[in-house]
Design a protein around this motif. Structure first.
Motif, PDB file in Angstrom:
ATOM      1  N   ALA A 135       1.069  -1.324   0.335  1.00 14.22           N
ATOM      2  CA  ALA A 135      -0.070  -0.061   0.260  1.00 14.22           C
ATOM      3  C   ALA A 135       0.836   0.835  -0.594  1.00 14.22           C
ATOM      4  O   ALA A 135       1.231   1.753   1.282  1.00 14.22           O
ATOM      5  CB  ALA A 135      -1.127   0.383   1.314  1.00 14.22           C
ATOM      6  N   GLY A 136       0.896   1.715  -1.277  1.00 14.64           N
ATOM      7  CA  GLY A 136       1.177   3.014  -1.113  1.00 14.64           C
ATOM      8  C   GLY A 136       1.132   3.466  -1.179  1.00 14.64           C
ATOM      9  O   GLY A 136       0.503   4.629  -0.934  1.00 14.64           O
ATOM     10  N   SER A 137       1.516   3.798  -3.630  1.00 17.57           N
ATOM     11  CA  SER A 137       0.428   5.132  -4.088  1.00 17.57           C
ATOM     12  C   SER A 137      -1.317   4.313  -4.456  1.00 17.57           C
ATOM     13  O   SER A 137      -1.684   5.058  -3.897  1.00 17.57           O
ATOM     14  CB  SER A 137       0.442   4.512  -5.600  1.00 17.57           C
ATOM     15  N   ASP A 138      -1.436   3.266  -3.949  1.00 15.95           N
ATOM     16  CA  ASP A 138      -2.551   2.670  -4.105  1.00 15.95           C
ATOM     17  C   ASP A 138      -2.674   2.494  -1.837  1.00 15.95           C
ATOM     18  O   ASP A 138      -2.716   1.309  -1.699  1.00 15.95           O
ATOM     19  CB  ASP A 138      -2.486   1.048  -4.189  1.00 15.95           C
ATOM     20  N   ALA A 139      -2.805   3.621  -1.800  1.00 17.95           N
ATOM     21  CA  ALA A 139      -3.041   3.911   0.443  1.00 17.95           C
ATOM     22  C   ALA A 139      -4.279   3.744   0.676  1.00 17.95           C
ATOM     23  O   ALA A 139      -4.191   2.953   2.064  1.00 17.95           O
ATOM     24  CB  ALA A 139      -2.843   4.943   0.393  1.00 17.95           C
ATOM     25  N   GLY A 140      -5.303   2.842  -0.406  1.00 12.56           N
ATOM     26  CA  GLY A 140      -6.524   2.366  -0.420  1.00 12.56           C
ATOM     27  C   GLY A 140      -6.261   1.016   0.611  1.00 12.56           C
ATOM     28  O   GLY A 140      -6.976   0.515   0.652  1.00 12.56           O
ATOM     29  N   GLY A 141      -4.897   0.008   0.392  1.00 14.92           N
ATOM     30  CA  GLY A 141      -4.737  -1.234  -0.246  1.00 14.92           C
ATOM     31  C   GLY A 141      -4.477  -1.622   1.373  1.00 14.92           C
ATOM     32  O   GLY A 141      -3.832  -2.418   1.922  1.00 14.92           O
ATOM     33  N   THR A 142      -4.638  -0.358   2.219  1.00 14.23           N
ATOM     34  CA  THR A 142      -4.048  -0.861   3.799  1.00 14.23           C
ATOM     35  C   THR A 142      -4.215  -1.769   4.530  1.00 14.23           C
ATOM     36  O   THR A 142      -5.689  -2.399   4.139  1.00 14.23           O
ATOM     37  CB  THR A 142      -4.222   0.591   4.778  1.00 14.23           C
ATOM     38  N   ARG A 143      -3.328  -2.403   5.253  1.00 11.40           N
ATOM     39  CA  ARG A 143      -3.380  -3.895   5.425  1.00 11.40           C
ATOM     40  C   ARG A 143      -3.474  -4.034   6.838  1.00 11.40           C
ATOM     41  O   ARG A 143      -3.503  -4.958   7.755  1.00 11.40           O
ATOM     42  CB  ARG A 143      -2.787  -5.229   5.506  1.00 11.40           C
ATOM     43  N   THR A 144      -3.040  -3.013   7.491  1.00  7.37           N
ATOM     44  CA  THR A 144      -2.492  -2.727   8.744  1.00  7.37           C
ATOM     45  C   THR A 144      -4.044  -3.043   9.557  1.00  7.37           C
ATOM     46  O   THR A 144      -4.600  -1.942   9.010  1.00  7.37           O
ATOM     47  CB  THR A 144      -2.074  -1.783   9.471  1.00  7.37           C
ATOM     48  N   VAL A 145      -4.337  -3.149  10.698  1.00  8.46           N
ATOM     49  CA  VAL A 145      -5.725  -3.350  11.226  1.00  8.46           C
ATOM     50  C   VAL A 145      -5.276  -3.372  12.778  1.00  8.46           C
ATOM     51  O   VAL A 145      -4.395  -3.605  13.531  1.00  8.46           O
ATOM     52  CB  VAL A 145      -5.877  -5.557  11.581  1.00  8.46           C
ATOM     53  N   ALA A 146      -6.581  -2.667  13.041  1.00  7.98           N
ATOM     54  CA  ALA A 146      -6.513  -1.965  14.977  1.00  7.98           C
ATOM     55  C   ALA A 146      -8.311  -2.593  14.881  1.00  7.98           C
ATOM     56  O   ALA A 146      -9.054  -2.403  14.264  1.00  7.98           O
ATOM     57  CB  ALA A 146      -6.894  -0.800  15.107  1.00  7.98           C
ATOM     58  N   LYS A 147      -7.943  -4.159  16.322  1.00  5.41           N
ATOM     59  CA  LYS A 147      -8.986  -4.538  16.028  1.00  5.41           C
ATOM     60  C   LYS A 147      -9.842  -3.715  18.100  1.00  5.41           C
ATOM     61  O   LYS A 147      -9.022  -3.407  19.002  1.00  5.41           O
ATOM     62  CB  LYS A 147      -9.520  -5.959  16.561  1.00  5.41           C
ATOM     63  N   GLN A 148     -10.301  -3.223  17.826  1.00  6.30           N
ATOM     64  CA  GLN A 148     -10.934  -3.477  19.289  1.00  6.30           C
ATOM     65  C   GLN A 148     -11.006  -4.415  20.776  1.00  6.30           C
ATOM     66  O   GLN A 148     -11.670  -4.745  20.366  1.00  6.30           O
ATOM     67  CB  GLN A 148     -12.988  -2.559  19.486  1.00  6.30           C
ATOM     68  N   ASP A 149     -10.527  -4.193  21.892  1.00  6.08           N
ATOM     69  CA  ASP A 149      -9.915  -5.066  22.403  1.00  6.08           C
ATOM     70  C   ASP A 149     -10.929  -4.380  24.067  1.00  6.08           C
ATOM     71  O   ASP A 149      -9.953  -3.706  24.137  1.00  6.08           O
ATOM     72  CB  ASP A 149      -9.440  -5.479  22.971  1.00  6.08           C
ATOM     73  N   GLY A 150     -11.549  -4.354  24.406  1.00  4.41           N
ATOM     74  CA  GLY A 150     -12.138  -3.579  25.937  1.00  4.41           C
ATOM     75  C   GLY A 150     -12.215  -1.977  25.278  1.00  4.41           C
ATOM     76  O   GLY A 150     -12.865  -2.351  24.576  1.00  4.41           O
ATOM     77  N   ASP A 151     -10.730  -1.337  26.143  1.00  4.35           N
ATOM     78  CA  ASP A 151     -10.850  -0.009  26.015  1.00  4.35           C
ATOM     79  C   ASP A 151      -9.638  -0.041  25.312  1.00  4.35           C
ATOM     80  O   ASP A 151      -9.103   1.365  25.453  1.00  4.35           O
ATOM     81  CB  ASP A 151     -10.467   0.289  27.649  1.00  4.35           C
ATOM     82  N   ASP A 152      -9.003  -0.620  24.864  1.00  2.00           N
ATOM     83  CA  ASP A 152      -8.227  -0.740  23.614  1.00  2.00           C
ATOM     84  C   ASP A 152      -8.059  -0.785  22.210  1.00  2.00           C
ATOM     85  O   ASP A 152      -9.243  -1.459  21.726  1.00  2.00           O
ATOM     86  CB  ASP A 152      -6.561  -1.417  23.852  1.00  2.00           C
ATOM     87  N   TRP A 153      -7.278  -0.565  21.365  1.00  2.00           N
ATOM     88  CA  TRP A 153      -7.417  -1.243  20.264  1.00  2.00           C
ATOM     89  C   TRP A 153      -6.003  -1.769  20.195  1.00  2.00           C
ATOM     90  O   TRP A 153      -4.796  -1.940  20.749  1.00  2.00           O
ATOM     91  CB  TRP A 153      -6.423   0.697  19.348  1.00  2.00           C
ATOM     92  N   VAL A 154      -6.434  -2.585  19.678  1.00  3.34           N
ATOM     93  CA  VAL A 154      -4.942  -4.047  19.225  1.00  3.34           C
ATOM     94  C   VAL A 154      -4.528  -3.740  17.456  1.00  3.34           C
ATOM     95  O   VAL A 154      -5.187  -3.857  16.767  1.00  3.34           O
ATOM     96  CB  VAL A 154      -4.714  -5.102  19.555  1.00  3.34           C
ATOM     97  N   ILE A 155      -3.305  -3.470  17.778  1.00  3.62           N
ATOM     98  CA  ILE A 155      -2.882  -3.123  16.560  1.00  3.62           C
ATOM     99  C   ILE A 155      -2.021  -4.309  15.628  1.00  3.62           C
ATOM    100  O   ILE A 155      -0.808  -4.587  16.380  1.00  3.62           O
ATOM    101  CB  ILE A 155      -2.412  -1.506  15.883  1.00  3.62           C
ATOM    102  N   SER A 156      -2.317  -4.303  14.271  1.00  3.58           N
ATOM    103  CA  SER A 156      -1.281  -5.993  14.109  1.00  3.58           C
ATOM    104  C   SER A 156      -0.922  -5.125  12.327  1.00  3.58           C
ATOM    105  O   SER A 156      -1.796  -4.982  11.596  1.00  3.58           O
ATOM    106  CB  SER A 156      -1.491  -7.346  14.150  1.00  3.58           C
ATOM    107  N   GLY A 157       0.072  -5.570  12.030  1.00  4.10           N
ATOM    108  CA  GLY A 157       0.902  -5.293  10.813  1.00  4.10           C
ATOM    109  C   GLY A 157       2.151  -4.545  10.606  1.00  4.10           C
ATOM    110  O   GLY A 157       2.597  -4.499  11.116  1.00  4.10           O
TER     111      GLY A 157
END
Length: 382
Positions: A135-157
């Motif tokens: 996901a460079g020029s195609d920035a909409g192709g972002t694959r990094t994910v942030a999932k809500q877990d209780g009061d937090d975001w858990v980020i992977s990517g």
């Protein structure tokens, strides 16, 4: 005041700023640029002095520690720095446009008061984690994910080519991540967060004194309050940030183009061949004349884009034109300057060699040449 922005007439306050930064660039930045480039070291001492001068706070209100100026003031500073050291210039550009500006534009009042004072004073830097392996020029192709877990975001990517992301004074990185099936949001991830891994620095062709890393997020956990801006508006928000940033990059590139002219003029006056200075030969004089024309056209283009932005008018197309014209001027001038210098231009102790290595990225970063052409053609209804 913006009605007076032109390449021939500037209000006194802008002229004073430009001249102050020009003196700083020549007296403080230039003497250490080659060593930092050669050693691939980050210029902490230069960054600290830029902070003391208020350069990181130029476009921000005084209530957040800024200088109460505007974005054009930042551009003038970037042009002067870009003449002598693109690594230092991009450190300032990214620190403001990609580090502090997202907080200023989209942050809550609490986030602004907590984060901006250190950024605008240059005591801290921040990065903007957008680009990914897919996901460079195609920035909409972002694959990094942030999932809500209780009061937090858990980020992977993962992210790549992120400026100001691994220095000793980097405070946080704002990352784009998918927070739902069809939504991208931006989240603030403080340095030192468990699971936030700053990979070793890149071995780059140029910008060797600029800090650039790949980033890995392995279940990095941050509070939900670290969401920056409205959830799901991340894509639209970073497009705005990139539009502004392209004007700043154009200013930096204009400085690089002009720096190549200035170095070539000085060399052509002092280097003799066949009994006279090489600048007396049309082959050299005309080449430098074309270089000057490119630099002036680049300057006019970024002035035009900055004026539109400051007047609250649409400026996306002007920003793309400025970025396209200025980045190509920098690369073309670096190539021609190297030719003017001949064999000496291939030696790293001469600034034109550093410009030759540094300038190529200007045609790639913050939107490639091809992306700019796409945006300009869309503006024409094509």
């Amino acid at each position: 005041m913006t009605e007076y922005l032109s390449t021939t007439t500037l209000p006194e306050d802008y002229r004073d700023l430009r001249d102050t930064v020009r003196d700083f660039a020549q007296s403080v930045v230039a003497p250490v640029a080659a060593q930092h480039d050669r050693d691939h070291t980050f210029p902490y001492e230069v960054v600290a002095k830029m902070g003391e001068m208020g350069l990181f706070g130029l476009p921000f209100p005084e209530e957040y520690g800024g200088m109460g100026g505007d974005y054009f003031a930042l551009c003038l500073a970037l042009e002067e720095l870009g003449k002598v050291d693109q690594s230092v210039a991009i450190t300032l550009e990214a620190g403001v446009s990609l580090g502090a500006m997202p907080i200023y534009h989209f942050g809550t009042e609490e986030q602004k008061k907590a984060l901006l004072p250190d950024l605008t004073a240059g005591r801290a830097l921040a990065g903007f984690g957008l680009t990914e392996p897919e996901a460079g020029s195609d920035a909409g192709g972002t694959r990094t994910v942030a999932k809500q877990d209780g009061d937090d975001w858990v980020i992977s990517g993962s992210k790549q080519f992120i400026t100001n992301s691994g220095t000793d004074i980097t405070k946080f990185v704002t990352v784009t991540a998918r927070t739902g099936e069809n939504e991208i949001s931006t989240i603030i991830v403080p340095s030192g967060t468990e699971g936030f891994i700053v990979e070793p620095g890149y071995n780059k062709v140029g910008w060797n004194a600029s800090d650039t890393h790949a980033l890995t997020f392995d279940g990095a956990r941050v509070p939900l309050d670290n969401l920056l801006g409205e959830r799901g508006r991340g894509y639209a928000n970073f497009l705005r940030i990139l539009d502004e940033g392209r004007i700043a990059i154009a200013a930096l590139a204009t400085g690089a183009a002009q720096g190549c002219v200035d170095e070539s003029v000085a060399y052509a006056k002092g280097r003799h061949a066949f009994g006279k200075p090489i600048g007396k030969y049309q082959a050299i004089a005309f080449k430098i004349a074309r270089m000057q024309a490119r630099a002036q056209m680049a300057r006019a283009a970024y002035y035009d884009a900055a004026m539109a932005m400051l007047q609250g008018k649409p400026f996306k197309e002007q920003a793309s034109i400025a970025k396209l014209v200025a980045s190509e001027a920098a690369m073309d001038n670096a190539r021609d300057a190297t030719q003017v210098f001949g064999g000496s231009g291939f030696m790293n102790e001469y600034p034109v060699a550093r410009h030759y290595r540094d300038s190529k990225i200007l045609e790639i970063g913050e939107g490639t040449t091809e992306v700019q052409l796409m945006l300009i053609s869309r503006g024409l209804g094509l």
